[in-house]
Design a protein around this motif. Structure first.
Motif, PDB file in Angstrom:
ATOM      1  N   ALA A 122      -4.608  -6.387   9.272  1.00 23.67           N
ATOM      2  CA  ALA A 122      -4.571  -6.688  10.695  1.00 23.67           C
ATOM      3  C   ALA A 122      -3.539  -5.770  11.322  1.00 23.67           C
ATOM      4  N   PRO A 123      -3.729  -5.361  12.571  1.00 26.56           N
ATOM      5  CA  PRO A 123      -2.707  -4.539  13.222  1.00 26.56           C
ATOM      6  C   PRO A 123      -1.426  -5.333  13.410  1.00 26.56           C
ATOM      7  N   GLY A 124      -0.298  -4.684  13.159  1.00 28.63           N
ATOM      8  CA  GLY A 124       0.970  -5.388  13.292  1.00 28.63           C
ATOM      9  C   GLY A 124       2.063  -4.673  12.540  1.00 28.63           C
ATOM     10  N   THR A 125       3.095  -5.399  12.182  1.00 31.39           N
ATOM     11  CA  THR A 125       4.240  -4.820  11.491  1.00 31.39           C
ATOM     12  C   THR A 125       4.546  -5.602  10.219  1.00 31.39           C
ATOM     13  N   VAL A 126       5.152  -4.920   9.284  1.00 30.34           N
ATOM     14  CA  VAL A 126       5.587  -5.528   8.030  1.00 30.34           C
ATOM     15  C   VAL A 126       7.026  -5.088   7.778  1.00 30.34           C
ATOM     16  N   THR A 127       7.900  -6.054   7.554  1.00 24.23           N
ATOM     17  CA  THR A 127       9.306  -5.763   7.285  1.00 24.23           C
ATOM     18  C   THR A 127       9.708  -6.419   5.977  1.00 24.23           C
ATOM     19  N   ALA A 128      10.233  -5.625   5.066  1.00 28.98           N
ATOM     20  CA  ALA A 128      10.718  -6.130   3.781  1.00 28.98           C
ATOM     21  C   ALA A 128      12.061  -5.487   3.513  1.00 28.98           C
ATOM     22  N   GLY A 129      13.144  -6.213   3.812  1.00 36.74           N
ATOM     23  CA  GLY A 129      14.469  -5.631   3.676  1.00 36.74           C
ATOM     24  C   GLY A 129      14.644  -4.484   4.643  1.00 36.74           C
ATOM     25  N   ALA A 130      15.010  -3.298   4.106  1.00 36.90           N
ATOM     26  CA  ALA A 130      15.219  -2.122   4.947  1.00 36.90           C
ATOM     27  C   ALA A 130      13.933  -1.380   5.255  1.00 36.90           C
ATOM     28  N   THR A 131      12.821  -1.868   4.724  1.00 38.03           N
ATOM     29  CA  THR A 131      11.535  -1.199   4.911  1.00 38.03           C
ATOM     30  C   THR A 131      10.779  -1.800   6.084  1.00 38.03           C
ATOM     31  N   THR A 132      10.284  -0.929   6.962  1.00 39.00           N
ATOM     32  CA  THR A 132       9.473  -1.370   8.093  1.00 39.00           C
ATOM     33  C   THR A 132       8.205  -0.534   8.140  1.00 39.00           C
ATOM     34  N   LEU A 133       7.074  -1.216   8.237  1.00 37.64           N
ATOM     35  CA  LEU A 133       5.770  -0.567   8.308  1.00 37.64           C
ATOM     36  C   LEU A 133       5.064  -0.969   9.590  1.00 37.64           C
ATOM     37  N   THR A 134       4.275  -0.053  10.127  1.00 41.04           N
ATOM     38  CA  THR A 134       3.354  -0.373  11.207  1.00 41.04           C
ATOM     39  C   THR A 134       1.937  -0.179  10.685  1.00 41.04           C
ATOM     40  N   VAL A 135       1.103  -1.198  10.884  1.00 39.59           N
ATOM     41  CA  VAL A 135      -0.290  -1.146  10.435  1.00 39.59           C
ATOM     42  C   VAL A 135      -1.179  -1.017  11.660  1.00 39.59           C
ATOM     43  N   GLU A 136      -2.064  -0.020  11.631  1.00 36.82           N
ATOM     44  CA  GLU A 136      -3.030   0.182  12.710  1.00 36.82           C
ATOM     45  C   GLU A 136      -4.430   0.086  12.121  1.00 36.82           C
ATOM     46  N   THR A 137      -5.256  -0.786  12.686  1.00 33.49           N
ATOM     47  CA  THR A 137      -6.620  -0.948  12.188  1.00 33.49           C
ATOM     48  C   THR A 137      -7.450  -1.745  13.175  1.00 33.49           C
ATOM     49  N   GLU A 138      -8.744  -1.547  13.133  1.00 30.65           N
ATOM     50  CA  GLU A 138      -9.690  -2.375  13.881  1.00 30.65           C
ATOM     51  C   GLU A 138     -10.540  -3.206  12.927  1.00 30.65           C
ATOM     52  N   TYR A 139      -9.989  -3.464  11.761  1.00 30.13           N
ATOM     53  CA  TYR A 139     -10.625  -4.298  10.759  1.00 30.13           C
ATOM     54  C   TYR A 139     -10.895  -5.683  11.346  1.00 30.13           C
ATOM     55  N   PRO A 140     -12.044  -6.300  11.091  1.00 27.79           N
ATOM     56  CA  PRO A 140     -13.085  -5.982  10.114  1.00 27.79           C
ATOM     57  C   PRO A 140     -14.226  -5.118  10.643  1.00 27.79           C
ATOM     58  N   TRP A 141     -14.107  -4.653  11.898  1.00 24.92           N
ATOM     59  CA  TRP A 141     -15.210  -3.868  12.452  1.00 24.92           C
ATOM     60  C   TRP A 141     -15.196  -2.435  11.944  1.00 24.92           C
ATOM     61  N   ASP A 142     -14.009  -1.905  11.701  1.00 19.37           N
ATOM     62  CA  ASP A 142     -13.844  -0.542  11.228  1.00 19.37           C
ATOM     63  C   ASP A 142     -13.017  -0.567   9.953  1.00 19.37           C
ATOM     64  N   GLY A 143     -13.338   0.308   9.021  1.00 19.63           N
ATOM     65  CA  GLY A 143     -12.690   0.279   7.716  1.00 19.63           C
ATOM     66  C   GLY A 143     -11.467   1.155   7.587  1.00 19.63           C
ATOM     67  N   LEU A 144     -11.011   1.791   8.673  1.00 18.20           N
ATOM     68  CA  LEU A 144      -9.818   2.620   8.598  1.00 18.20           C
ATOM     69  C   LEU A 144      -8.572   1.755   8.741  1.00 18.20           C
ATOM     70  N   VAL A 145      -7.663   1.862   7.776  1.00 14.10           N
ATOM     71  CA  VAL A 145      -6.368   1.179   7.829  1.00 14.10           C
ATOM     72  C   VAL A 145      -5.286   2.253   7.719  1.00 14.10           C
ATOM     73  N   ARG A 146      -4.542   2.442   8.799  1.00 15.60           N
ATOM     74  CA  ARG A 146      -3.478   3.462   8.818  1.00 15.60           C
ATOM     75  C   ARG A 146      -2.125   2.753   8.746  1.00 15.60           C
ATOM     76  N   VAL A 147      -1.296   3.171   7.813  1.00 13.78           N
ATOM     77  CA  VAL A 147       0.014   2.552   7.626  1.00 13.78           C
ATOM     78  C   VAL A 147       1.091   3.625   7.810  1.00 13.78           C
ATOM     79  N   ARG A 148       2.007   3.370   8.738  1.00 18.02           N
ATOM     80  CA  ARG A 148       3.111   4.289   9.014  1.00 18.02           C
ATOM     81  C   ARG A 148       4.418   3.682   8.501  1.00 18.02           C
ATOM     82  N   VAL A 149       5.164   4.446   7.764  1.00 14.18           N
ATOM     83  CA  VAL A 149       6.457   3.993   7.253  1.00 14.18           C
ATOM     84  C   VAL A 149       7.513   4.346   8.293  1.00 14.18           C
ATOM     85  N   ASP A 150       7.929   3.352   9.057  1.00 17.18           N
ATOM     86  CA  ASP A 150       8.887   3.595  10.134  1.00 17.18           C
ATOM     87  C   ASP A 150      10.315   3.674   9.625  1.00 17.18           C
ATOM     88  N   ALA A 151      10.618   2.914   8.580  1.00 15.38           N
ATOM     89  CA  ALA A 151      11.977   2.926   8.037  1.00 15.38           C
ATOM     90  C   ALA A 151      11.939   2.547   6.572  1.00 15.38           C
TER      91      ALA A 151
END
Length: 603
Positions: free
Chosen positions: A436-465
């Motif tokens: 799902a589009p959104g953010t993931v934070t685990a300690g010092a790690t921050t990710l941004t997830v971009e996707t239009e799932y389940p309609w589109d199969g592209l899942v892009r994950v950016r490592v912000d920190a």
């Protein structure tokens, strides 16, 4: 949103299942607020659910659930009404309020929580016992009919609501009530006390989670006792067949699930919690065998669980009728809860695959697009001229509430806490299980997830920190043949890649329309196929066809394609297969309870 628990002194956004540091698990869940849904498919469903939560409060009032508690508290006079487990609906709703507050804090939610919590606290007996219907109707008959009284079941949902409340708001008022309930149960039941079990499991999951919140070993021990005590025919002493109550075979010896579907999967979910906290690999292995057998022989293509209207039960292996499928919404929720605990314990992707199938199909069909009407029963076929012969019949369409209203507040709490099922961490990195589009934070790690799932199969994950390189694992569903990660082929399971701050990775899951044939022993759908695209199961609905749905046939060789329709059913990708037009199964009956079928005979 973070909250500090005055009882434990810890800062936590932990979700519904939060193993202790000592638990033997492969993965650690990220809490609500650490994994967020920032838009897209699931955000829309959560927003609709949020709007329905205050309505749920009014329906609990209209149905008498809250009045029962006020009578038990001495605030009103009268007789209790509704089923003996009426309190449990209040507690599931309170849990939904808590998770929703963590997702989107609002004073209205806090005010409702405090008002209802105060009534619950006033209703509690001096020794910790709490069940308003029993207290009002049968004050001297505690635990006299455990197969049907649901006294432990109500206590379990109270405890789960209390844990959610303290984790999300820091308020311990309901937790104080829950601890007294749990202590009362520990003083009453056990190997050297009353040797008995409730007819409806859930207390097992609840007690483990209470132990995780308070650190009291008595709560974990009582959960272990209830798991181990079941399966020895204690229910037979009341004159009942133990199969329905998952009391025929000990959990450690069972090879499959049987009996009432919700009872069965709530029990196994609680047993998985016990296994994790006690490092009980033998118990976990037994649960894995049961889960595998359930998926292979007793699960609908939608992830629905429970083949029989008779006693809301699992059937025999491969007994999976379509038009008489029960597939209770609560059973799908229990299936997700069990699968999540098995995923945490093992790290095996097949459990995340099962969660995806259940969430998008078997669970989501149970609630309308508006978020305020519900199916209790989720068949895979609805015939022309079907007669609504009971309150729960899908021929009514989705309904605002039920005489037995277990499903609506269960849906509410699941959607409000959905972020708790998205991602985990381990010593090596971060794992994404649901997209799902959104953010993931685990300690010092921050990710941004971009996707239009389940309609589109592209899942892009950016490592912000990130303060150091780490392993990012992305689930590749078993259905996603031809998937790639940054252009390289990846097979089913988890695609693992080392990443660092500034990196961007792209997972591409093919979204070709595919047809599925059932196991040849499933007599009900022999000669039929089902149509799937991505994680979604599709259905033919009468609104899209001139030919009666009962008479439709599908040519397996016909061309198939998907096209997004933002104007239809809140925005869906429609599939065409020859002359057929299919919509996602979860969206059926939002244009009226018209004929529908998932399994379509072939030409």
């Amino acid at each position: 949103m973070t909250a500090t628990s005055p009882r434990t002194g810890t800062t936590s956004t932990r979700g519904p299942a939060a193993p202790t540091a000592a638990a033997q698990v492969a993965l650690r869940p990220l809490g609500l607020g650490e994994a967020t849904i920032g838009g897209g498919f699931w955000a829309g469903r959560q927003d609709a659910n949020a709007a329905a939560i205050p309505l749920g409060r009014r329906r609990l009032e209209d149905a008498g659930n809250l009045r029962n508690l006020r009578i038990a508290a001495g605030r009103e006079e009268g007789d209790a009404i509704g089923p003996i487990f009426a309190d449990s609906d209040v507690y599931k709703w309170l849990e939904a309020v808590a998770w929703e507050y963590a997702r989107r804090p609002a004073e209205e939610l806090l005010a409702m929580q405090r008002e209802v919590t105060a009534v619950v606290a006033d209703a509690q007996a001096a020794d910790g016992y709490l069940n308003s219907v029993v207290q009002v109707r049968h004050a001297d008959e505690r635990y006299t009919d455990l197969p049907w009284s649901h006294e432990h079941y109500c206590a379990g949902h109270l405890i789960q609501a209390a844990v959610a409340q303290v984790r999300c708001t820091g308020d311990t008022a309901l937790l104080d009530v829950a601890v007294k309930v749990a202590d009362h149960l520990a003083d009453t039941f056990g190997e050297d006390r009353r040797h008995d079990v409730d007819g409806h499991p859930v207390i097992e999951m609840a007690l483990v989670e209470l132990h995780r919140e308070t650190g009291d070993p008595r709560h974990l021990e009582l959960a272990r006792y209830f798991v181990e005590a079941r399966g020895h025919g204690l229910i037979s002493a009341y004159g009942h067949d133990p199969t329905y109550f998952s009391d025929r075979v000990p959990v450690r010896e069972a090879t499959t699930v049987e009996g009432h579907a919700v009872r069965a999967v709530y029990l196994t979910a609680g047993a998985a919690d016990v296994a994790a906290e006690r490092g009980d690999t033998a118990l976990l292995d037994a649960l894995a065998r049961q889960f595998d057998h359930m998926l292979a022989t007793k699960t609908y293509i939608t992830g629905g669980l429970g083949a029989r209207w008779d006693r809301e039960a699992f059937g025999d292996p491969y007994e999976l009728p379509t038009d008489r499928a029960y597939a209770e919404t609560c059973a799908a929720i229990g299936g997700v809860q069990w699968a999540w605990r098995m995923l945490l314990a093992t790290g095996d992707a097949r459990y995340a695959d099962a969660i995806e199938r259940m969430l998008f199909n078997g669970f989501l069909a149970g609630v309308s697009l508006s978020g305020s009407e519900y199916f209790y029963v989720n068949p895979l076929q609805h015939r022309s001229d079907a007669h609504a012969d009971g309150d729960r019949s899908p021929a009514h369409g989705r309904r605002g509430w039920f005489d037995c209203a277990c499903c609506p507040p269960n849906v509410m709490r699941t959607l409000s806490g959905l972020e708790g099922y998205l991602a985990t961490r381990d010593d090596g990195g971060v794992q994404l299980h649901q997209y799902a589009p959104g953010t993931v934070t685990a300690g010092a790690t921050t990710l941004t997830v971009e996707t239009e799932y389940p309609w589109d199969g592209l899942v892009r994950v950016r490592v912000d920190a990130a303060d150091a390189p780490f392993a990012l694992s992305l689930r590749v569903p078993a259905w996603a043949a031809g998937a790639t990660l940054d252009g390289a082929p990846v097979g089913p399971g988890y695609a693992r890649v080392q990443v660092a701050a500034g990196d961007v990775v792209e997972l591409r899951l093919p979204m070709e329309v595919r047809t599925t044939t059932a196991h040849p022993r499933v007599d009900a759908v022999r000669g039929c196929v089902a149509v799937e695209r991505g994680p979604l199961v599709y259905a033919a609905e009468q609104a899209d066809h001139d030919t009666p749905v009962d008479d439709l046939r599908l040519d397996p060789a016909a061309p198939r394609a998907g096209a997004h329709r933002p104007d239809l059913l809140g925005g869906v990708t429609v599939v065409t297969a020859g002359e057929l037009t299919l919509v996602p199964y979860y969206a059926w009956a939002n244009r009226g309870a018209a004929p529908m079928r998932v399994w379509i005979p072939t030409t």
